[in-house]
Motif scaffolding. Structure first.
Motif, PDB file in Angstrom:
ATOM      1  N   TYR A   1      50.701  36.152  42.289  1.00 21.90           N
ATOM      2  CA  TYR A   1      50.915  36.891  41.034  1.00 21.90           C
ATOM      3  C   TYR A   1      52.400  37.112  40.791  1.00 21.90           C
ATOM      4  O   TYR A   1      52.900  36.919  39.680  1.00 21.90           O
TER       5      TYR A   1
ATOM      6  N   HIS B   1      34.111  37.938  36.754  1.00 24.62           N
ATOM      7  CA  HIS B   1      34.510  37.074  37.874  1.00 24.62           C
ATOM      8  C   HIS B   1      33.578  35.860  37.957  1.00 24.62           C
ATOM      9  O   HIS B   1      34.027  34.751  38.199  1.00 24.62           O
TER      10      HIS B   1
ATOM     11  N   ARG C   1      37.084  46.935  41.225  1.00 27.95           N
ATOM     12  CA  ARG C   1      36.800  45.568  41.660  1.00 27.95           C
ATOM     13  C   ARG C   1      35.314  45.267  41.835  1.00 27.95           C
ATOM     14  O   ARG C   1      34.887  44.133  41.660  1.00 27.95           O
TER      15      ARG C   1
ATOM     16  N   ASP D   1      47.288  48.220  41.597  1.00 28.46           N
ATOM     17  CA  ASP D   1      46.477  48.224  42.832  1.00 28.46           C
ATOM     18  C   ASP D   1      45.454  49.365  42.814  1.00 28.46           C
ATOM     19  O   ASP D   1      44.303  49.180  43.216  1.00 28.46           O
TER      20      ASP D   1
ATOM     21  N   TRP E   1      33.272  43.700  35.864  1.00 27.90           N
ATOM     22  CA  TRP E   1      34.245  42.787  36.440  1.00 27.90           C
ATOM     23  C   TRP E   1      33.564  41.745  37.309  1.00 27.90           C
ATOM     24  O   TRP E   1      34.062  40.627  37.445  1.00 27.90           O
TER      25      TRP E   1
ATOM     26  N   LYS F   1      48.649  38.589  45.810  1.00 27.30           N
ATOM     27  CA  LYS F   1      49.779  39.345  45.266  1.00 27.30           C
ATOM     28  C   LYS F   1      51.037  38.490  45.197  1.00 27.30           C
ATOM     29  O   LYS F   1      51.809  38.576  44.235  1.00 27.30           O
TER      30      LYS F   1
ATOM     31  N   CYS G   1      44.025  50.767  40.305  1.00 28.38           N
ATOM     32  CA  CYS G   1      42.924  50.459  39.382  1.00 28.38           C
ATOM     33  C   CYS G   1      42.015  49.387  39.979  1.00 28.38           C
ATOM     34  O   CYS G   1      40.784  49.472  39.888  1.00 28.38           O
ATOM     35  N   TRP G   2      42.630  48.380  40.594  1.00 27.78           N
ATOM     36  CA  TRP G   2      41.845  47.280  41.150  1.00 27.78           C
ATOM     37  C   TRP G   2      40.914  47.768  42.261  1.00 27.78           C
ATOM     38  O   TRP G   2      39.760  47.353  42.334  1.00 27.78           O
ATOM     39  N   THR G   3      41.397  48.692  43.081  1.00 30.58           N
ATOM     40  CA  THR G   3      40.542  49.184  44.167  1.00 30.58           C
ATOM     41  C   THR G   3      39.352  49.977  43.614  1.00 30.58           C
ATOM     42  O   THR G   3      38.277  49.968  44.220  1.00 30.58           O
TER      43      THR G   3
END
Length: 192
Positions: A14, A41, A32, A25, A37, A11, A27-29
């Protein structure tokens, strides 16, 4: 390095690079560990191997096997829109075929029920028609008997009339009627 420290470091990197905090955050949780994704990755990881990191790029490995990070379950990547539409069409056509078959058997059974009801209705109508014809024949026979009785009553009156007190024309008329009655009776008796 613990998992939460890796997240905090990512973070800050970023924020330094973009000039503002990471705002997704939530959305990422959720996303992921989704297959899409994970594949993305792995593609990034494959390109990082061939590129040497520069001074400004810091590589943070979020998949450290130190036990702090949760392991994602291997998921199958969902099918695309086109494949989903084709699969949906196939299932609909299969369901429609089943529905058509069910509908046709339903129509056949309803048609058979209708025919059975129609035959029963026709049979009942035929019986009612026979009864009506029988009743009408009896009524006609009764009417004929009534007419015959009325005719006999008239004939009896004519035959019992005294023509001596009548004027000659009336007497002649009634006498001719009496002869016709007698001739008719004689004909009936001869035929029987």
């Amino acid at each position: 390095m613990s998992y939460s420290l890796q997240i905090q470091e990512a973070k800050t990197v970023y924020k330094d690079k973009e000039g503002h905090q990471f705002g997704f955050d939530h959305c990422w949780t959720l996303l992921r560990f989704q297959q899409k994704w994970m594949v993305e990755h792995k593609k990034i990881e494959a390109t990082r191997i061939f590129k040497a990191p520069t001074k400004n790029q810091i590589s943070i490995n979020l998949e450290d096997d130190n036990g702090n990070a949760p392991e994602p379950a291997p998921l199958k990547r969902p099918i695309g829109r086109k494949a989903a539409k084709e699969a949906n069409k196939k299932t609909k056509s299969n369901e429609q075929g089943d529905d058509d078959e069910k509908e046709s058997s339903k129509v056949r059974s309803e048609l058979e029920e209708f025919r059975a009801r129609r035959l029963e209705s026709d049979r009942v109508k035929a019986e009612q028609l026979k009864l009506l014809i029988n009743i009408e024949q009896k009524q006609v026979a009764l009417r004929e008997k009534e007419i015959e009785l009325q005719a006999r009553s008239e004939e009896t009156k004519i035959m019992s009339m005294d023509t001596s007190s009548m004027n000659p024309i009336q007497a002649e008329y009634f006498i001719s009627l009496q002869r016709e009655i007698l001739a008719k009776r004689a004909g009936k008796n001869g035929n029987e």
